[in-house]
Design an enzyme around this catalytic site. Structure first.
Site, PDB file in Angstrom:
ATOM      1  N   ASP A 194       0.807  -1.201   0.102  1.00 61.35           N
ATOM      2  CA  ASP A 194       0.015  -0.163  -0.017  1.00 61.35           C
ATOM      3  C   ASP A 194       0.848   1.221  -0.099  1.00 61.35           C
ATOM      4  O   ASP A 194       1.524   1.548   1.105  1.00 61.35           O
ATOM      5  CB  ASP A 194      -0.934  -0.022   1.218  1.00 61.35           C
ATOM      6  CG  ASP A 194      -1.911   1.068   1.316  1.00 61.35           C
ATOM      7  OD1 ASP A 194      -1.991   1.896   0.416  1.00 61.35           O
ATOM      8  OD2 ASP A 194      -2.656   1.031   2.213  1.00 61.35           O
ATOM      9  N   ASP A 205      -3.875   6.944  -3.770  1.00 62.47           N
ATOM     10  CA  ASP A 205      -3.838   6.018  -2.501  1.00 62.47           C
ATOM     11  C   ASP A 205      -4.478   4.638  -3.367  1.00 62.47           C
ATOM     12  O   ASP A 205      -5.584   4.303  -3.506  1.00 62.47           O
ATOM     13  CB  ASP A 205      -4.641   6.388  -1.342  1.00 62.47           C
ATOM     14  CG  ASP A 205      -4.487   5.303   0.025  1.00 62.47           C
ATOM     15  OD1 ASP A 205      -3.952   4.369  -0.379  1.00 62.47           O
ATOM     16  OD2 ASP A 205      -5.192   5.595   0.715  1.00 62.47           O
ATOM     17  N   HIS A 274     -12.102   6.147   2.438  1.00 60.92           N
ATOM     18  CA  HIS A 274     -12.140   7.323   3.025  1.00 60.92           C
ATOM     19  C   HIS A 274     -11.956   8.338   1.793  1.00 60.92           C
ATOM     20  O   HIS A 274     -11.642   8.064   0.807  1.00 60.92           O
ATOM     21  CB  HIS A 274     -10.962   7.738   4.124  1.00 60.92           C
ATOM     22  CG  HIS A 274      -9.523   7.223   3.510  1.00 60.92           C
ATOM     23  ND1 HIS A 274      -8.815   8.026   2.648  1.00 60.92           N
ATOM     24  CD2 HIS A 274      -8.867   5.989   3.471  1.00 60.92           C
ATOM     25  CE1 HIS A 274      -7.794   7.367   2.395  1.00 60.92           C
ATOM     26  NE2 HIS A 274      -7.912   6.141   2.839  1.00 60.92           N
ATOM     27  N   HIS A 282      -6.974  11.458   4.890  1.00 55.99           N
ATOM     28  CA  HIS A 282      -8.321  11.134   5.388  1.00 55.99           C
ATOM     29  C   HIS A 282      -9.205  12.512   5.673  1.00 55.99           C
ATOM     30  O   HIS A 282      -8.764  13.363   6.513  1.00 55.99           O
ATOM     31  CB  HIS A 282      -8.327  10.489   6.583  1.00 55.99           C
ATOM     32  CG  HIS A 282      -7.548   9.059   6.633  1.00 55.99           C
ATOM     33  ND1 HIS A 282      -8.136   7.953   7.365  1.00 55.99           N
ATOM     34  CD2 HIS A 282      -6.789   8.336   5.806  1.00 55.99           C
ATOM     35  CE1 HIS A 282      -7.409   6.825   7.257  1.00 55.99           C
ATOM     36  NE2 HIS A 282      -6.699   7.155   6.138  1.00 55.99           N
ATOM     37  N   GLU A 307     -10.964   1.218  -0.341  1.00 52.91           N
ATOM     38  CA  GLU A 307     -10.521  -0.015  -0.066  1.00 52.91           C
ATOM     39  C   GLU A 307     -11.252  -0.882   0.842  1.00 52.91           C
ATOM     40  O   GLU A 307     -12.055  -0.506   1.624  1.00 52.91           O
ATOM     41  CB  GLU A 307      -9.103   0.476   0.680  1.00 52.91           C
ATOM     42  CG  GLU A 307      -9.479   1.299   1.935  1.00 52.91           C
ATOM     43  CD  GLU A 307      -8.065   1.688   2.488  1.00 52.91           C
ATOM     44  OE1 GLU A 307      -7.178   1.049   2.722  1.00 52.91           O
ATOM     45  OE2 GLU A 307      -8.067   2.923   3.158  1.00 52.91           O
ATOM     46  N   GLU A 402      -7.246  -1.567  -3.443  1.00 49.53           N
ATOM     47  CA  GLU A 402      -7.641  -0.325  -3.101  1.00 49.53           C
ATOM     48  C   GLU A 402      -7.681   0.391  -4.497  1.00 49.53           C
ATOM     49  O   GLU A 402      -6.433   0.373  -4.861  1.00 49.53           O
ATOM     50  CB  GLU A 402      -6.908   0.190  -2.020  1.00 49.53           C
ATOM     51  CG  GLU A 402      -7.016   1.777  -1.722  1.00 49.53           C
ATOM     52  CD  GLU A 402      -6.370   2.583  -0.564  1.00 49.53           C
ATOM     53  OE1 GLU A 402      -6.896   3.511  -0.178  1.00 49.53           O
ATOM     54  OE2 GLU A 402      -5.228   1.744  -0.211  1.00 49.53           O
TER      55      GLU A 402
END
Length: 421
Positions: A194, A205, A274, A282, A307, A402
């Site tokens: 990640d 992300d 998020h 976030h 994710e 994700e």
């Protein structure tokens, strides 16, 4: 006749013994050092559920050596996977007003697409070398060095968005090796890679799970399909709680057999996707991966990390193990610092990371080798927040996939999508 036959045989032998010639794809360039293009990469014979990278006609080397912005000097980067809105929002696809809004936001979109193209090239590179027997430190540092090179790291304008996560087995997230960590990747491990890139604060992300043993296929398939469900259900005016219910239904329709015992795959109920804002990983809204979440709606123009985490354990994580991830409090309190070491460390963090996450290895790399006491002081006063590894029960396994999506006014764009997943 005999002579002719011999000649034919000789010709056939020399052809078989020579290396196959690879044609230059349309749009690629040939140079003295060889053809520069994105070559085919076999992932399927090594990893489970990660697809191959095809041979595509793009002007960059394999492995990559040229920063992404130099490959696209006009500033227009590859557009992600786009999906039209449906039902009550189908009118957006052809709306002149919404197209004009997109034109106004184009600069922002191109920043995100540049970061996404960097992410794709870096993860292709990572998939070319991640193998059992490597140390987790080497895996992360090679990936991060390539990330810095391709994004053309430049302070807070462009760089790595957060530390490389390489959480193993029952550890779901937030594990990155500290300096001196001797952990080695094993063939039986389930490793979540990640990592993120950012350009002018626009963060990509994106994560995938590395597994070498086919016995984990159903676990990986559950997380992968659940993420695709979340992407499919996401959109302008979609309710976050309803997305979570759909994700859980997909995830928990799978079970996995490990060493003769069958385990149901569970969504980890206290982990979420998020929303993402500039320089803020976030941004306030959470996308649950179980039913029962709030009914807040997604809105036009928002970025989200969709994710999902599937587990063979309890489906609940707790903080455990040595901490490596830290991030400055976005609403940092104004607290007087008493020690010069704390002031110096905070100045370094402000200058190099701002409100982006960082890890202890990066402090060591910058020469801040005696940072532990100062870092603890910054955490104690609430300026820096520690994010320890998040773990399910021991001997369980967790998989994660994700993607980052953008809810454009006219369509939904999966910005981080690539041929691999």
């Amino acid at each position: 006749k005999k002579k002719k036959k011999k000649k034919k045989k000789k010709k056939k032998k020399s052809a078989a013994g020579s290396a196959p010639t690879v044609p230059t794809p349309a749009g690629a360039t040939a140079s003295a050092s060889g053809t520069t293009y994105s070559g085919f990469q076999d992932n399927e014979s090594v990893f489970r559920l990660i697809k191959n990278w095809p041979d595509v006609p793009v002007n960059y080397t394999n492995p990559p050596t040229v920063p992404v912005h130099e490959l696209y000097p006009d500033g227009h980067y590859p557009v992600g996977d786009t999906c039209d809105y449906k039902d009550d929002n189908s009118w957006r696809t052809t709306s002149a007003e919404k197209r004009e809004l997109e034109r106004i936001e184009q600069y922002d979109y191109e920043n995100a697409r540049r970061a996404a193209e960097c992410h794709r090239q870096v993860r292709k590179f990572a998939q070319s070398y991640i193998r059992p027997g490597m140390s987790m430190v080497e895996i992360c540092e090679r990936l991060e060095d390539m990330n810095r090179k391709l994004v053309a790291e430049n302070g807070l304008q462009a760089g790595i968005a957060f530390p490389t996560g390489c959480s193993l087995n029952y550890v779901a997230a937030h594990y990155s090796p500290n300096t001196g960590d001797k952990t080695i990747l094993q063939k039986e491990d389930v490793c979540k890679i990640d990592f993120g890139t950012q350009v002018n604060g626009r963060i990509i992300d994106c994560a995938f799970t590395v597994a070498f043993d086919p016995k984990y296929d159903n676990l990986l398939r559950a997380a992968k399909e659940a993420t695709e469900t979340g992407i499919r259900e996401a959109g302008i005016d979609a309710r976050l709680g309803e997305i979570g219910a759909a994700i859980q239904e997909t995830m928990e329709s799978y079970e996995v057999e490990l060493d003769g015992k069958t385990y149901p795959v569970k969504s980890i109920r206290n982990l979420n996707g998020h929303s993402i804002a500039p320089y803020k990983i976030h941004a306030g809204k959470s996308v649950p991966i179980v039913r029962g979440g709030d009914q807040t709606k997604m809105e036009e123009g928002e970025f989200y990390a969709i994710e999902t985490f599937g587990s063979t354990g309890r489906g609940y994580v707790n903080e455990d193990l040595e901490c490596s991830h830290y991030m400055k409090n976005f609403d940092e309190p104004r607290v007087p610092l008493r020690t010069s070491a704390s002031k110096k460390l905070l100045a370094h963090i402000d200058r190099n990371f701002g409100t982006l996450a960082f890890c202890r290895r990066w402090l060591d790399r910058a020469g801040e080798t005696r940072h532990l006491l100062a870092l603890k002081n910054l955490c104690d006063v609430g300026i820096i927040v520690p994010y320890p590894p998040l773990c399910d029960i021991k001997n369980s396994y967790v998989a994660q996939f994700e993607h980052t999506i953008l809810l454009r006014p006219t369509c939904k764009e999966v910005i981080s999508r690539g041929p691999d997943f």
